[in-house]
Write a protein that holds these residues in place. Structure first.
Motif, short mmCIF file in Angstrom:
data_model
loop_
_atom_site.label_atom_id
_atom_site.label_comp_id
_atom_site.label_asym_id
_atom_site.label_seq_id
_atom_site.Cartn_x
_atom_site.Cartn_y
_atom_site.Cartn_z
N VAL A 67 -28.13 -30.61 -39.28
CA VAL A 67 -27.11 -29.58 -39.48
C VAL A 67 -25.70 -30.17 -39.56
CG1 VAL A 67 -26.07 -27.53 -38.44
CG2 VAL A 67 -28.54 -27.85 -38.34
N ASN A 68 -25.39 -31.12 -38.65
CA ASN A 68 -24.04 -31.67 -38.63
C ASN A 68 -24.06 -33.10 -38.10
OD1 ASN A 68 -24.10 -31.53 -35.77
ND2 ASN A 68 -23.41 -29.41 -35.84
N THR A 69 -22.89 -33.67 -37.92
CA THR A 69 -22.78 -35.05 -37.46
C THR A 69 -22.40 -35.16 -35.99
OG1 THR A 69 -20.49 -35.15 -38.20
CG2 THR A 69 -22.18 -35.90 -39.76
N GLN A 70 -22.53 -34.09 -35.24
CA GLN A 70 -22.15 -34.10 -33.83
C GLN A 70 -23.01 -35.09 -33.05
OE1 GLN A 70 -22.52 -30.36 -31.80
NE2 GLN A 70 -21.84 -31.19 -29.86
#
Length: 185
Positions: free
Chosen positions: A43-46
């Motif tokens: 979903v994201n790069t967190q």
């Protein structure tokens, strides 16, 4: 403990410089004892760093039948002593954070020891000394308290580990996450 490792998880950009520095700490035999977790890679790069929180009453040490896990006078929970570790892996099972790792070749548990060769003299652990975003910081209790007041977060929400293992020597904050604030880097 004059200074503590302090984590601002929302600052992590996943650069993994903390991992590279960890392998360079004296006594680590070029082994990485910390981890960077990709929170939701699809979903994201967190990302967020994962490391030993150095519990005041550590489950890993309590579960060790050979008393191989010692607690340094500074509060740092050390890796298993080579001469005592029997390789039962109770510590890896007991830790609520899943931090201790077991080396099957050496029949030995290893984990973050806060770079005890440095931190016992007030020098920051390697990970905190290289973190470019101040995700990992080496601060006094007074400095941590000032940060807590800055974010106006109640004490029971300031340290995320309080419900799992009670008191820890590493402090973790999540004020931006708790207050819905997004930081811009």
């Amino acid at each position: 403990m004059n200074k503590r490792l302090y984590l601002e998880l929302e600052n992590c950009i996943g650069c993994r410089s903390c991992l590279a520095a960890c392998t360079q700490c004296g006594g680590h035999d070029e082994r990485n004892r910390n981890y960077v977790y990709d929170v939701n890679p699809l979903v994201n790069t967190q990302t967020m760093p994962l490391m030993c929180l150095h519990c005041v009453n550590p489950a890993c040490a309590r579960s060790c039948p050979a008393q191989a896990i010692q607690i340094h006078e500074t509060g740092a929970v050390l890796s298993a002593l080579v001469e005592k570790c029997i390789g039962c892996q109770n510590c890896t099972i007991a830790c609520p954070y899943g931090i201790p790792k077991f080396d099957t070749e050496q029949n030995l548990m290893y984990k973050c020891d806060l770079c005890i060769d440095r931190s016992k003299d007030g020098i920051p652990p390697m990970c905190a000394s290289v973190c470019p975003t101040n995700t990992l910081q080496w601060l006094t209790d007074e400095e941590i308290e000032r940060k807590q007041k800055q974010f106006n977060v109640k004490n029971d929400k300031w340290v995320t580990s309080i419900h799992l293992e009670n008191e820890t020597n590493v402090r973790v904050n999540l004020p931006g996450i708790l207050q819905g604030i997004t930081k811009l880097y």
